[in-house]
Design a protein around this motif. Sequence first.
Motif, mmCIF file in Angstrom:
data_model
loop_
_atom_site.group_PDB
_atom_site.id
_atom_site.type_symbol
_atom_site.label_atom_id
_atom_site.label_comp_id
_atom_site.label_asym_id
_atom_site.label_seq_id
_atom_site.Cartn_x
_atom_site.Cartn_y
_atom_site.Cartn_z
ATOM 1 N N MET A 166 -0.083 -4.490 -10.232
ATOM 2 C CA MET A 166 0.675 -3.660 -9.284
ATOM 3 C C MET A 166 -0.263 -2.705 -8.540
ATOM 4 S SD MET A 166 4.024 -2.849 -11.622
ATOM 5 C CE MET A 166 4.654 -1.606 -10.527
ATOM 6 N N ALA A 167 -1.225 -2.111 -9.256
ATOM 7 C CA ALA A 167 -2.181 -1.208 -8.602
ATOM 8 C C ALA A 167 -3.080 -1.965 -7.634
ATOM 9 C CB ALA A 167 -3.021 -0.496 -9.668
ATOM 10 N N ILE A 168 -3.462 -3.196 -7.994
ATOM 11 C CA ILE A 168 -4.299 -3.998 -7.094
ATOM 12 C C ILE A 168 -3.541 -4.338 -5.814
ATOM 13 C CG2 ILE A 168 -5.380 -6.271 -6.833
ATOM 14 C CD1 ILE A 168 -6.201 -6.084 -9.765
ATOM 15 N N ASP A 169 -2.262 -4.683 -5.923
ATOM 16 C CA ASP A 169 -1.458 -4.986 -4.728
ATOM 17 C C ASP A 169 -1.297 -3.756 -3.848
ATOM 18 O OD1 ASP A 169 -1.180 -7.589 -5.541
ATOM 19 O OD2 ASP A 169 0.777 -7.285 -6.492
ATOM 20 N N ARG A 170 -1.077 -2.607 -4.481
ATOM 21 C CA ARG A 170 -0.927 -1.373 -3.705
ATOM 22 C C ARG A 170 -2.229 -1.040 -2.962
ATOM 23 N NH1 ARG A 170 1.958 1.686 -0.522
ATOM 24 N NH2 ARG A 170 1.442 3.897 -0.665
ATOM 25 N N ARG A 171 -3.359 -1.181 -3.650
ATOM 26 C CA ARG A 171 -4.641 -0.894 -2.994
ATOM 27 C C ARG A 171 -4.930 -1.891 -1.878
ATOM 28 N NH1 ARG A 171 -10.255 -1.305 -6.286
ATOM 29 N NH2 ARG A 171 -9.726 -3.499 -6.026
ATOM 30 N N LYS A 172 -4.525 -3.139 -2.072
ATOM 31 C CA LYS A 172 -4.753 -4.157 -1.041
ATOM 32 C C LYS A 172 -3.980 -3.820 0.244
ATOM 33 C CE LYS A 172 -4.642 -8.321 -2.577
ATOM 34 N NZ LYS A 172 -4.101 -9.627 -3.067
ATOM 35 N N LYS A 173 -2.764 -3.330 0.077
ATOM 36 C CA LYS A 173 -1.972 -2.949 1.255
ATOM 37 C C LYS A 173 -2.600 -1.745 1.977
ATOM 38 C CE LYS A 173 2.422 -4.627 -0.602
ATOM 39 N NZ LYS A 173 3.776 -4.252 -1.080
ATOM 40 N N LEU A 174 -3.093 -0.774 1.201
ATOM 41 C CA LEU A 174 -3.732 0.389 1.827
ATOM 42 C C LEU A 174 -5.012 -0.005 2.560
ATOM 43 C CD1 LEU A 174 -3.263 3.048 -1.001
ATOM 44 C CD2 LEU A 174 -2.051 2.934 1.177
ATOM 45 N N LEU A 175 -5.798 -0.895 1.967
ATOM 46 C CA LEU A 175 -7.029 -1.340 2.629
ATOM 47 C C LEU A 175 -6.720 -2.141 3.890
ATOM 48 C CD1 LEU A 175 -9.220 -2.371 -0.430
ATOM 49 C CD2 LEU A 175 -9.611 -0.452 1.117
ATOM 50 N N LYS A 176 -5.657 -2.929 3.852
ATOM 51 C CA LYS A 176 -5.268 -3.690 5.041
ATOM 52 C C LYS A 176 -4.847 -2.756 6.175
ATOM 53 C CE LYS A 176 -2.101 -7.352 6.506
ATOM 54 N NZ LYS A 176 -0.988 -8.248 6.084
ATOM 55 N N HIS A 177 -4.078 -1.720 5.820
ATOM 56 C CA HIS A 177 -3.676 -0.728 6.835
ATOM 57 C C HIS A 177 -4.893 0.026 7.367
ATOM 58 C CE1 HIS A 177 -1.499 2.530 8.771
ATOM 59 N NE2 HIS A 177 -2.174 3.403 8.032
ATOM 60 N N LEU A 178 -5.819 0.369 6.481
ATOM 61 C CA LEU A 178 -7.006 1.110 6.914
ATOM 62 C C LEU A 178 -7.909 0.250 7.790
ATOM 63 C CD1 LEU A 178 -8.294 3.917 6.497
ATOM 64 C CD2 LEU A 178 -9.612 2.933 4.624
ATOM 65 N N ARG A 179 -7.971 -1.053 7.511
ATOM 66 C CA ARG A 179 -8.810 -1.947 8.324
ATOM 67 C C ARG A 179 -8.257 -2.091 9.736
ATOM 68 N NH1 ARG A 179 -9.230 -7.655 9.153
ATOM 69 N NH2 ARG A 179 -7.322 -7.960 7.979
ATOM 70 N N VAL A 180 -6.933 -2.046 9.862
ATOM 71 C CA VAL A 180 -6.317 -2.180 11.188
ATOM 72 C C VAL A 180 -6.441 -0.883 11.985
ATOM 73 C CG1 VAL A 180 -4.132 -2.593 12.394
ATOM 74 C CG2 VAL A 180 -4.748 -3.982 10.406
ATOM 75 N N THR A 181 -6.227 0.248 11.326
ATOM 76 C CA THR A 181 -6.196 1.532 12.039
ATOM 77 C C THR A 181 -7.597 2.099 12.293
ATOM 78 O OG1 THR A 181 -5.912 2.657 9.924
ATOM 79 C CG2 THR A 181 -3.915 2.114 11.167
ATOM 80 N N CYS A 182 -8.469 2.095 11.268
ATOM 81 C CA CYS A 182 -9.806 2.692 11.408
ATOM 82 C C CYS A 182 -10.808 1.833 10.634
ATOM 83 C CB CYS A 182 -9.801 4.130 10.891
ATOM 84 S SG CYS A 182 -11.384 4.992 11.133
ATOM 85 N N TYR A 183 -11.486 0.956 11.354
ATOM 86 C CA TYR A 183 -12.377 -0.003 10.688
ATOM 87 C C TYR A 183 -13.635 0.677 10.124
ATOM 88 C CZ TYR A 183 -14.704 -4.413 9.752
ATOM 89 O OH TYR A 183 -15.323 -5.461 9.130
ATOM 90 N N ASP A 184 -14.112 1.725 10.794
ATOM 91 C CA ASP A 184 -15.304 2.424 10.276
ATOM 92 C C ASP A 184 -15.013 3.072 8.916
ATOM 93 O OD1 ASP A 184 -16.659 1.692 12.540
ATOM 94 O OD2 ASP A 184 -16.211 3.569 13.614
ATOM 95 N N ALA A 185 -13.849 3.700 8.788
ATOM 96 C CA ALA A 185 -13.467 4.293 7.508
ATOM 97 C C ALA A 185 -13.262 3.212 6.442
ATOM 98 C CB ALA A 185 -12.187 5.118 7.667
ATOM 99 N N PHE A 186 -12.751 2.073 6.862
ATOM 100 C CA PHE A 186 -12.565 0.956 5.920
ATOM 101 C C PHE A 186 -13.910 0.485 5.358
ATOM 102 C CE2 PHE A 186 -12.779 -3.711 5.675
ATOM 103 C CZ PHE A 186 -11.935 -3.930 4.581
#
Length: 248
Positions: A166-186
């Motif tokens: 469950m924690a891995i899925d939650r982190r995957k969603k946050l990383l996906k959102h971060l990659r779309v919004t701010c790639y440098d921060a990702f």
Amino acid sequence: MALKVWLLRSALKSTSVVLRECGVLSRKKGTCASLTLKYGTSTSVITGPSHSNNETVLTGIGSFTIQPVRNYTRAMRKKKPVMQSQLSDLPPTMLKMEYAAVPLAQTYSEKLKLKTEQLIAKVWRDEADRSSTEVKVAILTSKIRNYQEHLHKHTKDKANKRWMLMAIDRRKKLLKHLRVTCYDAFEHVCQQLGITYTFPPEYYRHATRRWLVFKEVQKQKPEQRKKIKQTPPPKLAEPAKTAATGTQ
């Protein structure tokens, strides 16, 4: 008849006692060449090797064979590889120096909090930042690694495995959102926390048995086409030449 039976029983008892004391039962040939056993009126002699490899012959009143003891050892259990804890790299300045000699002075939960703060300090935007996406990813990373260490020791803990997924899925969603919004921060978060991000597939499909068989058949088709091209075409049978009838 009764006397012979009594003598045979006494010979057997005497041989068992002497074999225990002398340790004659061995797999080697001729470890004990000859021993005289005397108990009461019966006597018997143990000879060394016999015809077989692992048998000892006892002769005297009656001849018989004694199988040696086979000491089979248990199979060695493979030791599990030791998994290094994520808390091992904490600097000594962050620990309680006055209780350093006491093993249980600082609990595991306190060390885990220090480790979480250490990961947050790598990706935060400022010192008061506790709600950004980068900080949430750092907190989930600390939890996931803690679950992995626990699961490595207790492999049958299903609840811990479920929480980790469950924690891995939650982190995957946050990383996906971060990659779309701010790639440098990702990129910065993945580099600082040591996360390997795998891109999701372009096409999702439920993996059924029919779909797996269809994919295997599609993989084999190019090879079959190559074989068909390489094989020469079969030669057609020439029609039999018949003599022309009629006059020229």
